[in-house]
Scaffold this motif. Structure first.
Motif, mmCIF file in Angstrom:
data_model
loop_
_atom_site.group_PDB
_atom_site.id
_atom_site.type_symbol
_atom_site.label_atom_id
_atom_site.label_comp_id
_atom_site.label_asym_id
_atom_site.label_seq_id
_atom_site.Cartn_x
_atom_site.Cartn_y
_atom_site.Cartn_z
ATOM 1 N N PRO A 44 11.332 -30.629 30.989
ATOM 2 C CA PRO A 44 11.793 -31.636 30.972
ATOM 3 C C PRO A 44 12.086 -32.688 32.049
ATOM 4 O O PRO A 44 12.763 -31.554 33.429
ATOM 5 N N SER A 202 17.637 -37.044 23.851
ATOM 6 C CA SER A 202 16.334 -36.173 23.296
ATOM 7 C C SER A 202 17.405 -34.994 22.622
ATOM 8 O O SER A 202 18.390 -34.178 22.768
ATOM 9 N N THR A 204 16.081 -30.419 22.432
ATOM 10 C CA THR A 204 15.441 -29.423 23.090
ATOM 11 C C THR A 204 15.389 -27.810 22.276
ATOM 12 O O THR A 204 16.527 -27.946 22.235
ATOM 13 N N TYR A 217 10.482 -30.085 21.796
ATOM 14 C CA TYR A 217 11.261 -31.387 22.009
ATOM 15 C C TYR A 217 11.304 -32.648 21.322
ATOM 16 O O TYR A 217 9.570 -32.906 21.885
#
Length: 244
Positions: A44, A202, A204, A217
């Motif tokens: 990302p 986020s 992951t 993700y």
């Protein structure tokens, strides 16, 4: 302001990473394929700094980054720490990554923790602004916070112990529950954290085996979380080459 945990067993590596960031920071670009020196990798991207906090390549080599808030350094200009996982993305072996790290002018970067992992091993390095040293956590989890750092770290480690020691469910599900847990007493303390100035942006998670790398993700939004389709890389590395 991040949390990473990992498990390595006969199936390979499973690693979860919560990215916590200031609310003023731009939304990250979800993971996608890149190429460096002919090596494919997935990461990302932070559009503000242009770097990333986690990368994994087709050789199953992982690099991930957390800020080291316990140390401060003086300076007018620093390079983005997010450059580091990208600089390591072409490495086919851990020894290559170590060579690159040792060749860098680390005083160009603010303090950090940098993890290097593959399906057989994991090592964490800490840069305090003066020295780079190997870090040996007492648990397979590392977490940082700019807010009440010692208290937050203790709380999250205690919650990790709770979840991984709880009955029922497999270890992957327990690890996932830990990373998605919020604190009822203080929302700044949980692995999934919320503060007026910052929050978890986020999660992951990676599964690295001898055959493939699967990166999943989930973007954590205020109104509804968005789960991206998993990204799969076929691994090129042979078992006997992994730890070198």
């Amino acid at each position: 302001m991040c949390t990473a945990s990992w498990n390595i067993d006969k199936e390979g590596l499973r690693l979860f990473f919560n990215r916590d960031e200031q609310r003023t920071r731009s939304a990250a670009v979800p993971p996608r394929f890149f190429e460096s020196e002919g090596v494919r990798y997935v990461a990302p991207i932070d559009p503000d700094g242009g770097g990333t906090w986690i990368s994994v390549n087709e050789f199953g080599q992982v690099a991930y980054l957390l800020n080291n808030y316990s140390k401060t350094t003086e300076g007018e200009r620093f390079k983005s720490r997010g450059e580091l996982p990208i600089k390591l993305a072409a490495c086919s072996q851990r020894s290559e990554a170590l060579g690159i790290i040792c060749s860098l002018k680390l005083t160009d970067y603010r303090p950090f923790f940098l993890g290097l992992a593959n399906r057989e091993s994991l090592e964490i390095f800490g840069w305090d602004g003066c020295n780079l040293e190997s870090i040996h956590p007492d648990l397979p989890v590392i977490t940082t916070s700019s807010f009440r750092s010692d208290e937050v770290q203790k709380y999250r480690k205690d919650r990790y112990r709770y979840w991984m020691g709880s009955a029922g469910g497999n270890s992957t599900e327990k690890q996932r529950r830990f990373h998605f847990e919020t604190s009822d007493s203080d929302s700044a303390f949980g692995p999934m954290m919320y503060r007026p100035d910052a929050r978890t942006q986020s999660v992951t998670w990676l599964d690295v085996s001898s055959e493939s790398v699967v990166l999943s993700y989930q973007e954590i939004l205020e109104e509804k979380s968005k789960l991206e389709e998993p990204i799969v890389l076929n691994c090129k590395i042979r078992k006997e080459s992994l730890a070198r």
